[in-house]
Write a protein that holds these residues in place. Sequence first.
Motif, PDB file in Angstrom:
ATOM      1  N   GLN A   1       0.830  -1.211   0.000  1.00 45.22           N
ATOM      2  CA  GLN A   1       0.000   0.000   0.000  1.00 45.22           C
ATOM      3  C   GLN A   1       0.863   1.259   0.000  1.00 45.22           C
ATOM      4  OE1 GLN A   1      -2.698  -0.773   3.305  1.00 45.22           O
ATOM      5  NE2 GLN A   1      -4.162  -1.675   1.887  1.00 45.22           N
ATOM      6  N   ILE A   2       1.869   1.242  -0.868  1.00 44.92           N
ATOM      7  CA  ILE A   2       2.737   2.399  -1.051  1.00 44.92           C
ATOM      8  C   ILE A   2       2.181   3.216  -2.215  1.00 44.92           C
ATOM      9  CG2 ILE A   2       5.057   3.153  -1.713  1.00 44.92           C
ATOM     10  CD1 ILE A   2       6.097   0.615  -0.274  1.00 44.92           C
ATOM     11  N   ASP A   3       1.963   4.489  -1.976  1.00 52.32           N
ATOM     12  CA  ASP A   3       1.459   5.393  -3.005  1.00 52.32           C
ATOM     13  C   ASP A   3       2.572   5.631  -4.025  1.00 52.32           C
ATOM     14  OD1 ASP A   3       0.572   7.506  -4.566  1.00 52.32           O
ATOM     15  OD2 ASP A   3       0.202   8.852  -2.885  1.00 52.32           O
ATOM     16  N   TYR A   4       2.365   5.161  -5.244  1.00 50.96           N
ATOM     17  CA  TYR A   4       3.374   5.311  -6.287  1.00 50.96           C
ATOM     18  C   TYR A   4       2.920   6.279  -7.375  1.00 50.96           C
ATOM     19  CZ  TYR A   4       0.569   1.596  -8.493  1.00 50.96           C
ATOM     20  OH  TYR A   4      -0.451   0.836  -9.009  1.00 50.96           O
ATOM     21  N   SER A   5       1.993   7.173  -7.038  1.00 53.52           N
ATOM     22  CA  SER A   5       1.468   8.121  -8.026  1.00 53.52           C
ATOM     23  C   SER A   5       2.551   9.021  -8.616  1.00 53.52           C
ATOM     24  CB  SER A   5       0.339   8.959  -7.421  1.00 53.52           C
ATOM     25  OG  SER A   5       0.790   9.689  -6.296  1.00 53.52           O
ATOM     26  N   ALA A   6       3.664   9.213  -7.907  1.00 53.38           N
ATOM     27  CA  ALA A   6       4.752  10.058  -8.413  1.00 53.38           C
ATOM     28  C   ALA A   6       5.398   9.469  -9.665  1.00 53.38           C
ATOM     29  CB  ALA A   6       5.813  10.256  -7.333  1.00 53.38           C
ATOM     30  N   ILE A   7       5.304   8.152  -9.846  1.00 52.28           N
ATOM     31  CA  ILE A   7       5.908   7.527 -11.025  1.00 52.28           C
ATOM     32  C   ILE A   7       4.869   6.829 -11.904  1.00 52.28           C
ATOM     33  CG2 ILE A   7       8.179   7.263  -9.964  1.00 52.28           C
ATOM     34  CD1 ILE A   7       7.511   4.265  -9.551  1.00 52.28           C
ATOM     35  N   GLU A   8       3.615   7.023 -11.571  1.00 54.61           N
ATOM     36  CA  GLU A   8       2.548   6.412 -12.360  1.00 54.61           C
ATOM     37  C   GLU A   8       2.466   7.124 -13.701  1.00 54.61           C
ATOM     38  OE1 GLU A   8      -1.711   4.519 -11.112  1.00 54.61           O
ATOM     39  OE2 GLU A   8      -1.136   6.415 -10.238  1.00 54.61           O
ATOM     40  N   SER A   9       2.291   6.340 -14.744  1.00 56.69           N
ATOM     41  CA  SER A   9       2.136   6.911 -16.078  1.00 56.69           C
ATOM     42  C   SER A   9       0.975   6.206 -16.768  1.00 56.69           C
ATOM     43  CB  SER A   9       3.420   6.737 -16.890  1.00 56.69           C
ATOM     44  OG  SER A   9       3.670   5.379 -17.137  1.00 56.69           O
ATOM     45  N   GLU A  10       0.608   6.712 -17.907  1.00 58.92           N
ATOM     46  CA  GLU A  10      -0.488   6.095 -18.634  1.00 58.92           C
ATOM     47  C   GLU A  10      -0.128   4.653 -18.965  1.00 58.92           C
ATOM     48  OE1 GLU A  10      -2.636   6.629 -22.911  1.00 58.92           O
ATOM     49  OE2 GLU A  10      -2.056   8.449 -21.843  1.00 58.92           O
ATOM     50  N   GLY A  11      -0.894   3.736 -18.462  1.00 58.34           N
ATOM     51  CA  GLY A  11      -0.667   2.330 -18.748  1.00 58.34           C
ATOM     52  C   GLY A  11       0.340   1.641 -17.846  1.00 58.34           C
ATOM     53  N   GLY A  12       0.811   2.302 -16.783  1.00 59.21           N
ATOM     54  CA  GLY A  12       1.746   1.613 -15.900  1.00 59.21           C
ATOM     55  C   GLY A  12       2.554   2.553 -15.032  1.00 59.21           C
ATOM     56  N   ILE A  13       3.808   2.186 -14.862  1.00 61.95           N
ATOM     57  CA  ILE A  13       4.726   2.931 -14.010  1.00 61.95           C
ATOM     58  C   ILE A  13       5.947   3.299 -14.839  1.00 61.95           C
ATOM     59  CG2 ILE A  13       6.295   2.706 -12.044  1.00 61.95           C
ATOM     60  CD1 ILE A  13       4.250   1.057 -10.646  1.00 61.95           C
ATOM     61  N   SER A  14       6.439   4.507 -14.634  1.00 63.83           N
ATOM     62  CA  SER A  14       7.634   4.977 -15.319  1.00 63.83           C
ATOM     63  C   SER A  14       8.864   4.712 -14.447  1.00 63.83           C
ATOM     64  CB  SER A  14       7.510   6.477 -15.602  1.00 63.83           C
ATOM     65  OG  SER A  14       8.744   6.985 -16.055  1.00 63.83           O
ATOM     66  N   PHE A  15       9.872   4.130 -15.038  1.00 60.52           N
ATOM     67  CA  PHE A  15      11.137   3.886 -14.353  1.00 60.52           C
ATOM     68  C   PHE A  15      12.211   4.836 -14.895  1.00 60.52           C
ATOM     69  CE2 PHE A  15       8.762   0.054 -13.544  1.00 60.52           C
ATOM     70  CZ  PHE A  15       9.121  -0.278 -12.254  1.00 60.52           C
ATOM     71  N   GLN A  16      11.835   6.124 -15.057  1.00 59.61           N
ATOM     72  CA  GLN A  16      12.750   7.119 -15.589  1.00 59.61           C
ATOM     73  C   GLN A  16      13.427   7.960 -14.514  1.00 59.61           C
ATOM     74  OE1 GLN A  16      10.674   9.450 -18.492  1.00 59.61           O
ATOM     75  NE2 GLN A  16      10.523   7.768 -19.926  1.00 59.61           N
ATOM     76  N   ARG A  17      12.892   7.938 -13.293  1.00 61.06           N
ATOM     77  CA  ARG A  17      13.449   8.763 -12.218  1.00 61.06           C
ATOM     78  C   ARG A  17      13.675   7.924 -10.973  1.00 61.06           C
ATOM     79  NH1 ARG A  17      11.647  14.212 -12.089  1.00 61.06           N
ATOM     80  NH2 ARG A  17      12.917  14.399 -10.210  1.00 61.06           N
TER      81      ARG A  17
END
Length: 90
Positions: A58-74
Amino acid sequence: MENLSTGKDYFLYFTKQLELLNDEELAECINNAVGIRAFGVSRQGYLWAICHQLELRQIDYSAIESEGGISFQRKVYINNKKLHLLPKIK
């Protein structure tokens, strides 16, 4: 290592490993995935397992959420069950 051939096989394999980590170690796994351009079934399973762990914990990952998934850019850190972006280094 087991005989792994599908994304689901790798997901199950990596899920077992990630379950043993604390939140800071999980954030380090995310950070280690940043900037890698390769992709295949093993990486797919690994990233899927990371996302699954974020949801289970239950970790909020909205900071890296992107359309269709999660971004691993940062790169990130976890504080109070929330992912935060680390500042970009210029």
